[in-house]
Design a protein around this motif. Structure first.
Motif, PDB file in Angstrom:
ATOM      1  N   PHE B  37       0.807  -1.214   0.000  1.00  0.00           N
ATOM      2  CA  PHE B  37       0.000   0.000   0.000  1.00  0.00           C
ATOM      3  C   PHE B  37       0.846   1.273   0.000  1.00  0.00           C
ATOM      4  O   PHE B  37       0.384   2.319  -0.395  1.00  0.00           O
ATOM      5  N   ALA B  90      11.751  -2.138   7.303  1.00  0.00           N
ATOM      6  CA  ALA B  90      11.075  -1.654   8.505  1.00  0.00           C
ATOM      7  C   ALA B  90       9.654  -2.194   8.634  1.00  0.00           C
ATOM      8  O   ALA B  90       9.233  -2.575   9.716  1.00  0.00           O
ATOM      9  N   ALA B  91       8.924  -2.233   7.518  1.00  0.00           N
ATOM     10  CA  ALA B  91       7.488  -2.512   7.636  1.00  0.00           C
ATOM     11  C   ALA B  91       7.114  -3.944   7.279  1.00  0.00           C
ATOM     12  O   ALA B  91       6.114  -4.450   7.769  1.00  0.00           O
ATOM     13  N   VAL B 105      -2.093  -4.247   7.408  1.00  0.00           N
ATOM     14  CA  VAL B 105      -2.201  -3.102   8.320  1.00  0.00           C
ATOM     15  C   VAL B 105      -0.873  -2.358   8.380  1.00  0.00           C
ATOM     16  O   VAL B 105      -0.830  -1.127   8.353  1.00  0.00           O
ATOM     17  N   SER B 106       0.218  -3.097   8.434  1.00  0.00           N
ATOM     18  CA  SER B 106       1.528  -2.463   8.472  1.00  0.00           C
ATOM     19  C   SER B 106       1.765  -1.652   7.195  1.00  0.00           C
ATOM     20  O   SER B 106       2.299  -0.543   7.241  1.00  0.00           O
ATOM     21  N   LEU B 108      -0.508  -0.255   5.326  1.00  0.00           N
ATOM     22  CA  LEU B 108      -1.313   0.957   5.423  1.00  0.00           C
ATOM     23  C   LEU B 108      -0.667   1.967   6.357  1.00  0.00           C
ATOM     24  O   LEU B 108      -0.639   3.162   6.078  1.00  0.00           O
ATOM     25  N   GLY B 109      -0.157   1.458   7.480  1.00  0.00           N
ATOM     26  CA  GLY B 109       0.511   2.330   8.436  1.00  0.00           C
ATOM     27  C   GLY B 109       1.697   3.025   7.787  1.00  0.00           C
ATOM     28  O   GLY B 109       1.878   4.241   7.931  1.00  0.00           O
ATOM     29  N   ALA B 110       2.471   2.254   7.031  1.00  0.00           N
ATOM     30  CA  ALA B 110       3.630   2.831   6.351  1.00  0.00           C
ATOM     31  C   ALA B 110       3.186   3.907   5.376  1.00  0.00           C
ATOM     32  O   ALA B 110       3.810   4.973   5.266  1.00  0.00           O
ATOM     33  N   ILE B 112       0.449   5.789   5.505  1.00  0.00           N
ATOM     34  CA  ILE B 112       0.012   6.979   6.251  1.00  0.00           C
ATOM     35  C   ILE B 112       1.229   7.732   6.782  1.00  0.00           C
ATOM     36  O   ILE B 112       1.308   8.956   6.712  1.00  0.00           O
ATOM     37  N   PHE B 113       2.203   6.977   7.276  1.00  0.00           N
ATOM     38  CA  PHE B 113       3.409   7.592   7.832  1.00  0.00           C
ATOM     39  C   PHE B 113       4.161   8.376   6.759  1.00  0.00           C
ATOM     40  O   PHE B 113       4.489   9.552   6.940  1.00  0.00           O
ATOM     41  N   GLN B 115       3.179   9.519   3.898  1.00  0.00           N
ATOM     42  CA  GLN B 115       2.411  10.642   3.390  1.00  0.00           C
ATOM     43  C   GLN B 115       2.467  11.845   4.322  1.00  0.00           C
ATOM     44  O   GLN B 115       2.683  12.980   3.896  1.00  0.00           O
TER      45      GLN B 115
ATOM     46  N   LEU C 282       0.789  11.019  11.316  1.00  0.00           N
ATOM     47  CA  LEU C 282       2.127  10.446  11.277  1.00  0.00           C
ATOM     48  C   LEU C 282       2.298   9.427  12.405  1.00  0.00           C
ATOM     49  O   LEU C 282       2.756   8.303  12.190  1.00  0.00           O
ATOM     50  N   GLY C 285       0.260   6.262  11.792  1.00  0.00           N
ATOM     51  CA  GLY C 285       0.918   5.365  10.843  1.00  0.00           C
ATOM     52  C   GLY C 285       1.994   4.560  11.532  1.00  0.00           C
ATOM     53  O   GLY C 285       2.075   3.333  11.375  1.00  0.00           O
ATOM     54  N   MET C 288       0.543   1.940  13.835  1.00  0.00           N
ATOM     55  CA  MET C 288       0.037   0.761  13.110  1.00  0.00           C
ATOM     56  C   MET C 288       1.170  -0.195  12.767  1.00  0.00           C
ATOM     57  O   MET C 288       1.042  -1.413  12.888  1.00  0.00           O
ATOM     58  N   MET C 289       2.287   0.369  12.293  1.00  0.00           N
ATOM     59  CA  MET C 289       3.412  -0.488  11.921  1.00  0.00           C
ATOM     60  C   MET C 289       4.007  -1.198  13.136  1.00  0.00           C
ATOM     61  O   MET C 289       4.220  -2.396  13.124  1.00  0.00           O
ATOM     62  N   MET C 292       1.779  -3.981  14.729  1.00  0.00           N
ATOM     63  CA  MET C 292       1.692  -5.268  14.044  1.00  0.00           C
ATOM     64  C   MET C 292       2.872  -6.161  14.394  1.00  0.00           C
ATOM     65  O   MET C 292       2.782  -7.382  14.339  1.00  0.00           O
TER      66      MET C 292
END
Lengths: 267, 301, 317
Positions: B37, B90-91, B105-106, B108-110, B112-113, B115, C282, C285, C288-289, C292
């Motif tokens: 993602f 990292a992710a 999920v990771s 998506l988190g990456a 969002i981070f 961005q 930020l 995000g 979330m990472m 997990m």
């Protein structure tokens, strides 16, 4: 085609009959023109070398795959084209070669899955806890506990399935299948991964299941188990049936010795 | 007719950009069975890095347009590739053995981070590429006036695809990537270093995605920190359209989607332009989930 | 630890009941937002947490509920709370129609499709579809809700409406969880092939849970429309769906307590650190990472033994 048409089985009614079953994947024919019957109350073994198409036959019977040709008749009704859960509702139940339990859920919840299709409670009845729904839940719980005790897991009802030993997981899968109250139980390598003691207990359990009037069709590589419990064997090789008959007949069949037992001796 | 050809070439230019991004999705999916993602955001980083390098180093002034652009392209490719490798490390690497949901999920988190990191650095407003260094010339081809930039983008993206295709087909590491995509376990048994393959995929994909970002900056003249998600979704649609995991499929899918979108926006409704790609995505998943060039595989039970 | 649970819950409920007496209007408004997100996350939890279906377009169902209420109220002067069941019904039906052809898709494919559905709905709202949705400006001057002749205006009054609905939802959803229906969803999440192979109509349950979750989100949409008196497309962006997804995953899929806690953290915490508002996503995000890797099961994961009282009677065996 062969001289082993089950002579004492002819008197019994076939509960399950496969006629000319064929299935191809891409260019590969996994099951080729397979026909055999499973008589009511019998224990029938489906054997053959690895990759002979045994599990594919099971998947065809339970509707996980659709056959290209041929018929599957269960209790005088055609099963072809029905979705899996419909077939289960007709009175078939199965276990899987590589145990497929609901691992995060408790043993009890796993067995309750087998009771599911006989229950009625929907969204609203459940949200509002109608008395009928509560009644039904209680009955299902009783049934599930009975099956757990039947396979000897009565004390493990509250344990998550993933925390059970390998042999116990196999037995839990059998309990879950029995909870559907099947007429025909299909076991895919029930002794797979079991030690000698567990296998012995399993042979006893299979006998008890038969005493309940449940017909059994099983795939198994453990020849001692197969020879001991099965009344009739069907032998597959490269997707085709090469022999059918009593264990003694099959044991002496030259094709079987060549294709299967012989090959195993060499290995 | 004139209008049609303008829209068609425009569609091919945008489609080439989609295809370059789609290659990143499809390669990662092929090897890891994971939708990356954050890939769309790596594309955005390409656009922003390109802008920063272009303005701060004044490459085109010092080296001339052609050489300056080549150096710029190489720098963006390299930097975004490194980012891709860091992202994988990292992710995704810590989650290699985890259930799918964790990796999703990771990812998506990456996304969002990445961005929001960009937003904190550059601010939330559109960033504008300096227009004095871009070629504004138009080409006259058989009486058709096409913007030079558009033609260059189509040519560049096709060139990139050819290079990648040859790389994947002819080199040892390319063969290893194809092998790992078919069966990771078997590839490992045959002595292929799967970790290296995954790293390679996370270098190649982002490098191409970064170029695509740069191209968008050069083509439209402005970039925004959220654009990665729209482009990412569309490129992913392109990858599905061609058959995910299939490299030529991503190329065909990208070009096709670009053209469908351009023609749809021109002849149906401009207001629904962004919805066209999503409709294509849903339709293809309903009608032919394996995509145009994908193959059907039986689920093992 | 277990003995304290009823006490903790009682304390939590009491503090919610008395909160409007001690908090200022702004703080109560934040609590109301948390309540709405809790409601939405609980409805998404049925789909994502209980049944394991990756739905990242939940905001679409929320939007349809909110717009249904807004349209019925502004055009046909139907009292806003009366539209509650209809909003649920329409959002649920929409979910059934949309989910029918795609629900068989594998995990992350479904995720992508639901993102697509969410975006198509948002674009449709912006484009003033059927001339009903008012385009980018949305629909305004929705009338205040009336309950038993009493008009609800102040955030303090909305507080009780919203959290009352949350309480009702939790009450009903716990019962649902401890039933045949709830268990079927879990079987689906654990192993679809095995569930089908034990007699469960997996397609039916996938659709049913999509419909139910969407219907609940639709009703949350009615409450949103009533609270804001204005609805516009920007309230239903992709990021709303991401937030809801995050609340469910963070709290622990399938865990009602976890979801309430996560809603407070995800929606409430940023309000305490308003000066860092820009860095909020930020941090999300990053969380979330890290989550997990460190704690994929969520903050307060559902216990594996979720059983109804009837089954517990047997526990002395």
């Amino acid at each position: 085609m062969n001289s082993f048409s089950a002579n004492d089985g002819d008197r019994e009614l076939p509960l399950l009959a496969l006629q000319g079953l064929t299935k191809t994947f891409g260019g590969l024919t996994a099951v080729k023109d397979v026909s055999f019957t499973v008589e009511k109350g019998a224990i029938v073994g489906l054997i053959g070398p690895n990759g002979a198409g045994k599990t594919t036959v099971f998947n065809l019977i339970t509707g996980n795959y659709q056959s290209d040709r041929g018929q599957i008749i269960f209790a005088d009704q055609l099963l072809n084209g029905l979705r899996t859960h419909r077939i289960i509702m007709r009175g078939l139940a199965r276990t899987f070669q590589n145990i497929r339990l609901f691992h995060q859920l408790t043993a009890l919840e796993n067995v309750l899955a087998g009771c599911h299709y006989r229950m009625r409670g929907g969204i609203i009845a459940s949200m509002l806890r109608f008395p009928t729904q509560q009644h039904e839940e209680q009955a299902a719980a009783d049934c599930a506990w009975r099956e757990l005790e039947f396979v000897g897991l009565g004390q493990y009802g509250w344990i998550a399935a993933k925390n059970l030993s390998y042999g116990d997981q196999r037995r839990l899968e059998i309990a879950r299948a029995l909870a559907t109250q099947p007429r025909l139980l299909i076991l895919d390598e029930p002794a797979g991964g079991m030690n000698e003691q567990e296998t012995k207990a399993l042979i006893g359990l299979i006998g008890q299941i038969q005493e309940r009037g449940i017909t059994i069709l099983l795939i198994e590589h453990d020849m001692r188990l197969v020879m001991q419990v099965c009344e009739k064997l069907v032998v597959l090789e490269y997707g085709s049936k090469i022999a059918e008959g009593s264990p003694d007949q099959v044991r002496c069949d030259s094709k079987v010795i060549e294709a299967y037992l012989g090959a195993e001796d060499e290995a | 007719m004139e209008e049609f050809i303008q829209q068609l070439t425009n569609g091919l230019a945008v489609g080439g950009i989609y295809a370059l991004i789609a290659l990143g999705y499809t390669m990662v999916y092929g090897v890891l069975k994971l939708i990356n993602f954050a890939h769309g955001d790596l594309f955005t980083y390409g656009a922003y890095l390109g802008l920063t390098l272009l303005t701060s180093l004044a490459l085109t002034d010092r080296l001339g347009f052609t050489l300056g652009m080549v150096v710029l392209v190489l720098m963006v490719m390299g930097l975004v590739a490194v980012l891709g490798a860091i992202l994988e490390r990292a992710a995704y690497r810590p989650l290699r053995e985890s259930p799918r949901l964790s990796a999703v999920v990771s990812a998506l988190g990456a996304s969002i981070f990445l961005q929001n990191a960009l937003m904190l650095i550059y601010g939330a407003r559109f960033q504008v590429y300096p227009d004095n260094i871009l070629p504004t010339a138009t080409l006259n081809i058989f009486g058709l006036y096409l913007p030079l930039m558009r033609v260059l983008i189509v040519l560049a993206s096709v060139l990139m695809m050819i290079v990648l295709y040859v790389f994947i087909q002819k080199t040892r590491i390319g063969t290893a990537i194809r092998a790992a995509a078919i069966d990771q376990g078997a590839a490992r048994l045959m002595g292929i270093d799967v970790n290296r393959v995954i790293l390679m995929v996370f270098l190649l994909g982002p490098a191409l995605g970064g170029i695509a970002g740069l191209m968008v900056g050069l083509y439209y003249g402005q970039v925004n920190f959220t654009m990665g998600w729209v482009y990412g979704m569309k490129a992913f649609t392109a990858a599905i359209l061609g058959g995910i995991g299939n490299i030529p499929g991503a190329m065909v899918g990208g070009l096709l989607l670009g053209v469908i979108e351009a023609l749809g926006a021109a002849y149906l409704s401009i207001a629904w332009k962004d919805a066209i790609a999503f409709c294509v995505l849903i339709l293809i998943l309903i009608i032919r989930p394996t995509g145009l060039l994908g193959e059907r595989v039986a689920d093992k039970i | 630890m277990k003995r304290f649970k009823p006490f903790t819950i009682a304390l939590f409920v009491a503090s919610l009941v008395f909160a409007p007496l001690f908090l200022n209007t702004y703080q109560v408004d934040v609590l109301n937002s948390i309540g709405l997100y809790t409601l939405l996350a609980l409805s998404l939890n049925l789909i994502l947490g209980e049944a394991g279906l990756f739905n990242m377009g939940h905001a679409a169902f929320y939007a349809i509920g909110a717009y249904t209420s807004a349209i019925l109220n502004t055009r046909y002067q139907i009292p806003i709370l009366w539209t509650l069941p209809l909003s649920g019904l329409i959002a649920g039906l929409f979910a059934l129609v949309v989910a029918r052809p795609v629900v068989h898709l594998r995990g992350d494919y479904l995720l992508i499709v639901t993102i697509g559905v969410g975006e198509i709905v948002r674009i449709a709202l912006v484009n003033d579809v059927f001339g009903l949705t008012g385009g980018a400006n949305g629909i305004f001057s929705i009338s205040r809700p009336k309950l038993l002749g009493f008009t609800i205006r102040q955030p303090q009054e909305f507080h009780y409406l919203i959290w009352g609905f949350v309480a009702l939802t939790i009450f009903l959803f716990i019962r649902l969880k401890q039933s045949r229906f709830g268990r079927a969803l879990n079987y689906l999440r654990e192993d679809e092939v095995a569930a089908e192979g034990i007699g469960i109509d997996t397609n039916y349950y996938k659709l049913a849970v999509f419909g139910l979750g969407a219907a609940w989100a639709g009703m949350a949409g009615t409450l949103f429309a009533a609270k804001m008196t204005i609805v516009s497309p920007e309230s239903f962006s992709f990021w709303e769906s991401v937030m809801l997804f995050m609340i469910v995953i963070l709290g622990g899929a399938g865990s009602i307590t976890g979801i309430v806690v996560a809603a407070f953290l995800v929606i409430g915490l940023p309000e305490l650190f308003r000066e860092f508002a820009g860095a909020r996503m930020l941090v999300f995000g990053l969380v979330m990472m890290v989550m997990m890797v460190v704690r994929p099961q969520g903050l307060l994961p559902a216990r594996s033994q979720q059983l109804s009282p009837t089954l517990l009677k047997e526990s002395n065996r």
